[in-house]
Design a protein around this motif. Structure first.
Motif, PDB file in Angstrom:
ATOM      1  N   GLU A 178      33.151 102.784  60.661  1.00  0.00           N
ATOM      2  CA  GLU A 178      33.150 103.897  59.699  1.00  0.00           C
ATOM      3  C   GLU A 178      31.735 104.216  59.243  1.00  0.00           C
ATOM      4  OE1 GLU A 178      35.814 103.927  56.416  1.00  0.00           O
ATOM      5  OE2 GLU A 178      37.565 103.619  57.686  1.00  0.00           O
ATOM      6  N   GLU A 179      30.964 103.155  58.989  1.00  0.00           N
ATOM      7  CA  GLU A 179      29.582 103.379  58.546  1.00  0.00           C
ATOM      8  C   GLU A 179      28.761 104.054  59.646  1.00  0.00           C
ATOM      9  OE1 GLU A 179      28.796 103.248  55.602  1.00  0.00           O
ATOM     10  OE2 GLU A 179      30.324 101.966  54.736  1.00  0.00           O
ATOM     11  N   ARG A 180      29.076 103.711  60.892  1.00  0.00           N
ATOM     12  CA  ARG A 180      28.367 104.353  62.004  1.00  0.00           C
ATOM     13  C   ARG A 180      28.704 105.853  62.046  1.00  0.00           C
ATOM     14  NH1 ARG A 180      25.183 103.175  66.140  1.00  0.00           N
ATOM     15  NH2 ARG A 180      25.557 104.240  68.111  1.00  0.00           N
ATOM     16  N   LEU A 181      29.948 106.184  61.731  1.00  0.00           N
ATOM     17  CA  LEU A 181      30.315 107.606  61.659  1.00  0.00           C
ATOM     18  C   LEU A 181      29.536 108.306  60.551  1.00  0.00           C
ATOM     19  CD1 LEU A 181      34.208 107.580  62.093  1.00  0.00           C
ATOM     20  CD2 LEU A 181      32.504 108.418  63.717  1.00  0.00           C
ATOM     21  N   HIS A 182      29.366 107.613  59.411  1.00  0.00           N
ATOM     22  CA  HIS A 182      28.579 108.192  58.311  1.00  0.00           C
ATOM     23  C   HIS A 182      27.139 108.437  58.763  1.00  0.00           C
ATOM     24  CE1 HIS A 182      31.456 106.041  55.257  1.00  0.00           C
ATOM     25  NE2 HIS A 182      32.059 106.909  56.027  1.00  0.00           N
ATOM     26  N   LEU A 183      26.609 107.446  59.476  1.00  0.00           N
ATOM     27  CA  LEU A 183      25.244 107.558  60.007  1.00  0.00           C
ATOM     28  C   LEU A 183      25.120 108.826  60.865  1.00  0.00           C
ATOM     29  CD1 LEU A 183      22.493 106.321  61.086  1.00  0.00           C
ATOM     30  CD2 LEU A 183      23.886 105.038  62.697  1.00  0.00           C
TER      31      LEU A 183
ATOM     32  N   HIS B 145      27.235  96.118  47.591  1.00  0.00           N
ATOM     33  CA  HIS B 145      26.570  97.052  48.503  1.00  0.00           C
ATOM     34  C   HIS B 145      27.166  98.457  48.378  1.00  0.00           C
ATOM     35  CE1 HIS B 145      24.199  98.306  51.899  1.00  0.00           C
ATOM     36  NE2 HIS B 145      25.279  98.834  52.439  1.00  0.00           N
ATOM     37  N   GLU B 146      28.493  98.542  48.312  1.00  0.00           N
ATOM     38  CA  GLU B 146      29.130  99.863  48.196  1.00  0.00           C
ATOM     39  C   GLU B 146      28.766 100.546  46.874  1.00  0.00           C
ATOM     40  OE1 GLU B 146      30.547 101.690  50.420  1.00  0.00           O
ATOM     41  OE2 GLU B 146      30.418 100.117  51.914  1.00  0.00           O
ATOM     42  N   THR B 147      28.651  99.750  45.809  1.00  0.00           N
ATOM     43  CA  THR B 147      28.268 100.317  44.510  1.00  0.00           C
ATOM     44  C   THR B 147      26.848 100.886  44.599  1.00  0.00           C
ATOM     45  OG1 THR B 147      29.623  98.612  43.495  1.00  0.00           O
ATOM     46  CG2 THR B 147      28.144  99.772  42.038  1.00  0.00           C
ATOM     47  N   TYR B 148      25.990 100.147  45.292  1.00  0.00           N
ATOM     48  CA  TYR B 148      24.608 100.596  45.505  1.00  0.00           C
ATOM     49  C   TYR B 148      24.586 101.908  46.310  1.00  0.00           C
ATOM     50  CZ  TYR B 148      20.095 100.503  48.036  1.00  0.00           C
ATOM     51  OH  TYR B 148      18.905 100.833  48.615  1.00  0.00           O
ATOM     52  N   ILE B 149      25.412 101.973  47.363  1.00  0.00           N
ATOM     53  CA  ILE B 149      25.452 103.191  48.195  1.00  0.00           C
ATOM     54  C   ILE B 149      25.979 104.374  47.377  1.00  0.00           C
ATOM     55  CG2 ILE B 149      26.541 104.285  50.234  1.00  0.00           C
ATOM     56  CD1 ILE B 149      24.398 102.278  51.068  1.00  0.00           C
ATOM     57  N   SER B 150      26.972 104.135  46.530  1.00  0.00           N
ATOM     58  CA  SER B 150      27.497 105.211  45.675  1.00  0.00           C
ATOM     59  C   SER B 150      26.392 105.770  44.785  1.00  0.00           C
ATOM     60  CB  SER B 150      28.621 104.696  44.772  1.00  0.00           C
ATOM     61  OG  SER B 150      29.685 104.232  45.541  1.00  0.00           O
TER      62      SER B 150
ATOM     63  N   GLU C 234      36.729 105.882  47.182  1.00  0.00           N
ATOM     64  CA  GLU C 234      37.804 105.179  47.904  1.00  0.00           C
ATOM     65  C   GLU C 234      37.347 103.806  48.393  1.00  0.00           C
ATOM     66  OE1 GLU C 234      38.724 108.059  50.881  1.00  0.00           O
ATOM     67  OE2 GLU C 234      39.784 109.351  49.466  1.00  0.00           O
ATOM     68  N   GLU C 235      36.129 103.755  48.933  1.00  0.00           N
ATOM     69  CA  GLU C 235      35.647 102.476  49.471  1.00  0.00           C
ATOM     70  C   GLU C 235      35.481 101.447  48.354  1.00  0.00           C
ATOM     71  OE1 GLU C 235      32.269 102.960  52.067  1.00  0.00           O
ATOM     72  OE2 GLU C 235      33.588 103.595  53.685  1.00  0.00           O
ATOM     73  N   GLU C 236      34.900 101.887  47.252  1.00  0.00           N
ATOM     74  CA  GLU C 236      34.725 100.949  46.130  1.00  0.00           C
ATOM     75  C   GLU C 236      36.081 100.442  45.644  1.00  0.00           C
ATOM     76  OE1 GLU C 236      32.310 101.611  42.663  1.00  0.00           O
ATOM     77  OE2 GLU C 236      30.928 102.834  43.832  1.00  0.00           O
TER      78      GLU C 236
HETATM   79 FE1  OFO Z   1      28.757 104.882  54.172  1.00  0.00          FE
HETATM   80  O1  OFO Z   1      30.171 104.578  53.095  1.00  0.00           O
HETATM   81 FE2  OFO Z   1      30.256 102.918  52.398  1.00  0.00          FE
HETATM   82  O2  OFO Z   1      28.611 102.406  52.399  1.00  0.00           O
END
Ligand code: OFO
Length: 171
Positions: free
Chosen positions: A49-54, A93-98, A129-131
């Motif tokens: 999924e992260e690769r798709l985001h990339l 990590h997800e909180t940081y990305i948000s 959703e991810e968080e």
């Molecule tokens: Fe790229 O969505 Fe989570 O980190």
């Protein structure tokens, strides 16, 4: 056409998404080599999924007249103290990305780039959703503790499927 400042923050995010994918791959390898097959499948799917985001960031920058830069990526950790510790790191990590996505939204507003602002809303929702789904996993692990993870490992892909179907029904 992207403004320089907006292009800069989008290009920075390319590295973050690439690192996220590699981080989850590293976690998947750790889980797989420690006997947690379900956890590793969850993490491999997350890495995809992260690769798709990339790819989304790369393609958007190029489509809007900018130029994506493919970055060097720092090596992620190779060992984790426990499954719980690892998922706590996923949540952190997800909180940081948000927070990063939120900052990019802020830059778009400052620069008056409403097109990119609209495009980013998919990521804003995705991060919520991810968080939520990782927080749910961390809560379960806090209840279970670090022992008796056999059933948790069997069930984790089911948790992922439940989270996805709740997302698609808006539940
Ligand atoms: Fe790229 O969505 Fe989570 O980190």
């Amino acid at each position: 056409m992207l403004k320089t400042k907006v292009e800069e923050v989008l290009v920075n995010q390319i590295e973050k998404e690439a690192y996220s994918s590699n981080l989850y791959l590293a976690m998947a390898v750790w889980a797989e080599t420690n006997g947690f097959e379900g956890v590793s499948n969850w993490l491999y799917a997350q890495a995809e999924e992260e690769r798709l985001h990339l790819f989304k960031f790369i393609r958007y920058v190029n489509e809007r007249g900018g130029k994506a830069v493919i970055p060097a990526i720092e090596q992620p950790p190779t060992t984790f103290a426990s499954v719980k510790d690892m998922f706590d790191q996923v949540l952190e990590h997800e909180t940081y990305i948000s927070e990063l996505i939120n900052n990019i939204v802020g830059t778009c507003l400052q620069e008056g780039d409403f097109t990119t602002h609209t495009w980013l809303q998919w990521f804003v929702t995705e991060q919520i959703e991810e968080e939520a789904s990782v927080r749910g996993i961390c809560d379960k692990l806090a209840l279970i503790g670090d022992h008796n993870l056999y059933l948790f490992d069997k069930d984790i892909m089911g948790l992922r499927a439940q989270a996805k179907s709740a997302d698609s029904t808006g539940a």
